[in-house]
Design a protein around this motif. Structure first.
Motif, PDB file in Angstrom:
ATOM      1  N   ALA A   1      15.597  -1.303  12.522  1.00  5.04           N
ATOM      2  CA  ALA A   1      15.160  -0.257  11.592  1.00  5.04           C
ATOM      3  C   ALA A   1      13.652  -0.309  11.391  1.00  5.04           C
ATOM      4  CB  ALA A   1      15.884  -0.403  10.252  1.00  5.04           C
ATOM      5  N   ASP A   2      13.101  -1.504  11.299  1.00 11.70           N
ATOM      6  CA  ASP A   2      11.651  -1.662  11.160  1.00 11.70           C
ATOM      7  C   ASP A   2      10.937  -1.125  12.397  1.00 11.70           C
ATOM      8  OD1 ASP A   2       9.219  -2.595   9.948  1.00 11.70           O
ATOM      9  OD2 ASP A   2       9.341  -4.427  11.137  1.00 11.70           O
TER      10      ASP A   2
ATOM     11  N   THR B   1       0.863  -1.176   0.000  1.00 15.58           N
ATOM     12  CA  THR B   1       0.000   0.000   0.000  1.00 15.58           C
ATOM     13  C   THR B   1       0.907   1.236   0.000  1.00 15.58           C
ATOM     14  OG1 THR B   1      -0.052   0.170   2.406  1.00 15.58           O
ATOM     15  CG2 THR B   1      -1.770  -1.205   1.373  1.00 15.58           C
ATOM     16  N   GLU B   2       0.351   2.390  -0.283  1.00 18.15           N
ATOM     17  CA  GLU B   2       1.150   3.615  -0.282  1.00 18.15           C
ATOM     18  C   GLU B   2       1.739   3.867   1.111  1.00 18.15           C
ATOM     19  OE1 GLU B   2       3.185   6.881  -1.675  1.00 18.15           O
ATOM     20  OE2 GLU B   2       2.212   5.287  -2.799  1.00 18.15           O
ATOM     21  N   THR B   3       0.934   3.670   2.146  1.00 16.69           N
ATOM     22  CA  THR B   3       1.418   3.864   3.511  1.00 16.69           C
ATOM     23  C   THR B   3       2.567   2.909   3.835  1.00 16.69           C
ATOM     24  OG1 THR B   3      -0.757   4.617   4.202  1.00 16.69           O
ATOM     25  CG2 THR B   3       0.722   3.879   5.941  1.00 16.69           C
ATOM     26  N   ARG B   4       2.431   1.652   3.443  1.00 21.68           N
ATOM     27  CA  ARG B   4       3.474   0.662   3.726  1.00 21.68           C
ATOM     28  C   ARG B   4       4.727   0.940   2.890  1.00 21.68           C
ATOM     29  NH1 ARG B   4       4.713  -2.396   7.993  1.00 21.68           N
ATOM     30  NH2 ARG B   4       2.541  -1.941   8.392  1.00 21.68           N
ATOM     31  N   TYR B   5       4.529   1.457   1.685  1.00 22.51           N
ATOM     32  CA  TYR B   5       5.683   1.821   0.860  1.00 22.51           C
ATOM     33  C   TYR B   5       6.478   2.952   1.512  1.00 22.51           C
ATOM     34  CZ  TYR B   5       8.588   3.510  -2.913  1.00 22.51           C
ATOM     35  OH  TYR B   5       9.671   3.912  -3.649  1.00 22.51           O
TER      36      TYR B   5
ATOM     37  N   PHE C   1      13.087  -5.114   1.071  1.00 20.50           N
ATOM     38  CA  PHE C   1      12.185  -6.237   0.804  1.00 20.50           C
ATOM     39  C   PHE C   1      11.621  -6.883   2.072  1.00 20.50           C
ATOM     40  CE2 PHE C   1      14.767  -5.994  -3.095  1.00 20.50           C
ATOM     41  CZ  PHE C   1      13.729  -5.743  -3.983  1.00 20.50           C
ATOM     42  N   HIS C   2      11.813  -6.244   3.234  1.00 16.98           N
ATOM     43  CA  HIS C   2      11.357  -6.872   4.482  1.00 16.98           C
ATOM     44  C   HIS C   2       9.843  -7.099   4.497  1.00 16.98           C
ATOM     45  CE1 HIS C   2      10.273  -2.801   5.835  1.00 16.98           C
ATOM     46  NE2 HIS C   2       9.640  -3.359   6.850  1.00 16.98           N
ATOM     47  N   ASP C   3       9.073  -6.240   3.860  1.00 15.32           N
ATOM     48  CA  ASP C   3       7.608  -6.395   3.829  1.00 15.32           C
ATOM     49  C   ASP C   3       7.091  -6.815   2.455  1.00 15.32           C
ATOM     50  OD1 ASP C   3       7.134  -5.883   6.499  1.00 15.32           O
ATOM     51  OD2 ASP C   3       6.576  -3.791   6.209  1.00 15.32           O
ATOM     52  N   TYR C   4       7.943  -7.404   1.657  1.00 15.80           N
ATOM     53  CA  TYR C   4       7.599  -7.816   0.289  1.00 15.80           C
ATOM     54  C   TYR C   4       6.301  -8.628   0.231  1.00 15.80           C
ATOM     55  CZ  TYR C   4       8.270 -10.032  -4.323  1.00 15.80           C
ATOM     56  OH  TYR C   4       8.112 -10.487  -5.612  1.00 15.80           O
ATOM     57  N   CYS C   5       6.066  -9.474   1.222  1.00 22.14           N
ATOM     58  CA  CYS C   5       4.883 -10.343   1.223  1.00 22.14           C
ATOM     59  C   CYS C   5       3.813  -9.910   2.221  1.00 22.14           C
ATOM     60  CB  CYS C   5       5.290 -11.784   1.487  1.00 22.14           C
ATOM     61  SG  CYS C   5       6.244 -12.483   0.136  1.00 22.14           S
ATOM     62  N   LYS C   6       3.923  -8.726   2.759  1.00 18.70           N
ATOM     63  CA  LYS C   6       3.001  -8.243   3.794  1.00 18.70           C
ATOM     64  C   LYS C   6       1.537  -8.349   3.362  1.00 18.70           C
ATOM     65  CE  LYS C   6       2.377  -5.698   7.624  1.00 18.70           C
ATOM     66  NZ  LYS C   6       2.794  -6.128   8.933  1.00 18.70           N
ATOM     67  N   TYR C   7       1.279  -8.135   2.082  1.00 21.49           N
ATOM     68  CA  TYR C   7      -0.108  -8.121   1.610  1.00 21.49           C
ATOM     69  C   TYR C   7      -0.447  -9.315   0.714  1.00 21.49           C
ATOM     70  CZ  TYR C   7       0.027  -3.615   3.754  1.00 21.49           C
ATOM     71  OH  TYR C   7       0.172  -2.613   4.676  1.00 21.49           O
ATOM     72  N   ARG C   8       0.354 -10.353   0.765  1.00 26.89           N
ATOM     73  CA  ARG C   8      -0.015 -11.586   0.077  1.00 26.89           C
ATOM     74  C   ARG C   8      -1.225 -12.168   0.793  1.00 26.89           C
ATOM     75  NH1 ARG C   8       3.908 -13.658  -3.803  1.00 26.89           N
ATOM     76  NH2 ARG C   8       5.175 -11.808  -4.147  1.00 26.89           N
ATOM     77  N   SER C   9      -2.000 -12.934   0.079  1.00 29.65           N
ATOM     78  CA  SER C   9      -3.181 -13.515   0.722  1.00 29.65           C
ATOM     79  C   SER C   9      -2.736 -14.508   1.793  1.00 29.65           C
ATOM     80  CB  SER C   9      -4.067 -14.221  -0.311  1.00 29.65           C
ATOM     81  OG  SER C   9      -3.539 -15.479  -0.653  1.00 29.65           O
ATOM     82  N   LEU C  10      -3.545 -14.592   2.831  1.00 28.97           N
ATOM     83  CA  LEU C  10      -3.237 -15.534   3.907  1.00 28.97           C
ATOM     84  C   LEU C  10      -3.227 -16.957   3.380  1.00 28.97           C
ATOM     85  CD1 LEU C  10      -5.221 -14.041   6.927  1.00 28.97           C
ATOM     86  CD2 LEU C  10      -2.806 -13.741   6.317  1.00 28.97           C
TER      87      LEU C  10
END
Length: 187
Positions: A127-128, A15-19, A49-58
């Motif tokens: 950092a995260d 998402t824009e916020t997560r980016y 790339f730490h959140d690369y899969c954050k929004y993949r489907s469960l």
């Protein structure tokens, strides 16, 4: 791969916020890497790339965990927020060609941590946690400590995270407790 290339590859997955969060994590990781003498390219790639899969489907993440011989099945016993790091550690190789095990490991552990973390893993984890957009009780103290003591800052971030989970009566991932126990005797 340079920073702009990495960010352009991850942007469609967020998402824009997560980016924007990811951009801040990259900058924070680069500052920490310089401060604590860690390879800046690895810190940049792992943090990008730490959140690369954050929004993949469960369902997709669950299936990958079930099918993988590289991921522990017990991940499924914990909140799905813990899944995206381990899943991303595999998919950055298969989808993006990032084969560096140190980078993959930093992505894998960025949410939970574990005992005996490498400095690269600590930098991405921290950092995260401390990137400038985060508003978390106690974060300013962690940010100050991160200016001079990587282990103590990681310990404080871990301690705060465990305290938050306990206050919400949520499970704590065993490796997070291992990180706490590993560092508590050295701080």
């Amino acid at each position: 791969m340079n920073k702009q290339q990495a960010l352009s590859l991850v942007k469609p997955h967020l998402t824009e916020t997560r980016y924007l969060h990811t951009e801040r994590v990259v900058e924070t990781a680069l500052a920490l890497a310089a401060r604590f003498h860690v390879d800046p390219e690895k810190a940049m790639l792992a943090s990008a790339f730490h959140d690369y899969c954050k929004y993949r489907s469960l369902d997709e993440m669950r299936q990958l965990i079930e099918d993988s011989d590289q991921l522990p099945l017990h991940l499924l016993d914990f909140h799905h927020e813990l899944w995206h790091g381990p899943v991303a550690s595999i998919l950055v190789e298969t989808e993006l060609g990032i084969k560096d095990r140190a980078i993959q490991s930093a992505i894998y552990w960025h949410t939970t941590g574990h005992a005996n973390m490498t400095d690269l893993e600590k930098i991405v984890y921290l950092a995260d946690y401390i990137e400038p957009g985060r508003v978390i009780p106690g974060i300013e103290h962690v940010r100050r400590v991160a200016n001079y003591d990587l282990d103590q800052a990681v310990f404080l971030a871990c301690k705060n995270s465990i305290g938050f989970l306990v206050s919400k009566s949520r499970k704590v991932y065993p490796e997070t407790l291992n990180l706490y126990n590993d560092l508590v005797g050295t701080i």
